[in-house]
Design a protein around this motif. Sequence first.
Motif: not given
Length: 383
Positions: A158-178
């Motif tokens: 379960t912690a690993t699944i949460i970590f995978i979701i965190s990686l994906i959401t982290g990429l969305i947050l990282w994605w630059p605007k310009n």
Amino acid sequence: MTFKKLILKIHLWLGLASGLIVVILGITGCLYVFEEELRPLVHDYYYVDQVKNKKLPLSQIIEIAKNANQNQHPKQSLSGCRIINEDDRTVIVWFYEELDKEAFWYWNKYQNTYLYVDPYTGKIKEYENYNSEFFVFVRMLHQTLCLNSDIGDPIVGTATIIFIISLITGLILWWPKNKQAAKQRFWFQWKSTTKWKRKNYDLHNILGYYMMIFALIIALTGLVWAFESYDKGVQWLLNGGKTYEKETLVSDTTQYSKKNPTDKIFTSIRQSHPKAKSYYLFIPKENDSLATYRTFIRYKSRFEDTSTEFDQYTAKPLKTVHYKDKNNGEKFRFLNYDLHVGSILGFPGKVLAFFASLICTSLPITGFLIWWGRNNKKKKISI
């Protein structure tokens, strides 16, 4: 609430919920990735006292180990042995006893004893309590948090699944605007005046971005051990929606003989695979008359590994399976460990897996510091 704010909330709270377990998994992953190289360095009983001209028959080595272990652990049964294809290495014979299936900690569920025997003299170099060996402890802490697998696997999974979701959401947050924002997110733009908060923020974002694909591979392959349904589902998918029944072979009880087939079987696999890295022999239980004598031949390259089953009475080969003989699901499952620790790419792959695990360990820590810093800002005093 905007989409990115929602993603930030998900990323934050999932990260805080799984952070401690991810840190434990990351640290233990770093330690265990080189266990194959480190064990011979820290355990001198992996080696013989002196290389001589002739080794004892394998059946005699096993009998010596069996008699020696019987005095200390009479309830343990002989399980198997490993012969490393090097002249200066001891033969490993192991014994198994189930203690309590419902035990809370893994070391109370079963007990294994490994005996390291000098193949030239028959001397017992070491009685090793498998459960308390350092690298076994590290692996169990990594895999189940040292709990019974029925308890620990779902927690770690379960912690690993949460970590995978965190990686994906982290990429969305990282994605630059310009493009301008992108320059600061692909590499460190530190100056002598850059504060530690900014450095911590960059460590979290930039390192997380570059190691994301490797972290995902480690996490997704780790889920195979955590959830049986996931394991079967991946194999089913790779097999194109087909389920293959495992063939069960049995020994011919009409050919019953008291003669020990071990030496004949070992001679057979050694002659067929002289360049193998090591040989594993899994010995049938004394009360299991139908069981086959299973062997596994390990090479430096996993694609050359071979397994053969023999009749336990006649030593007749019943079935040999090479990597190419497996279906797609079995091939993936067979290579899953090598994908998980990076050894699929050899030693450089292990180094890569080590740094990926190290960065995975840092992400919850740097993420927590970002959250803590934002929620504990020093208030300016107005005069």
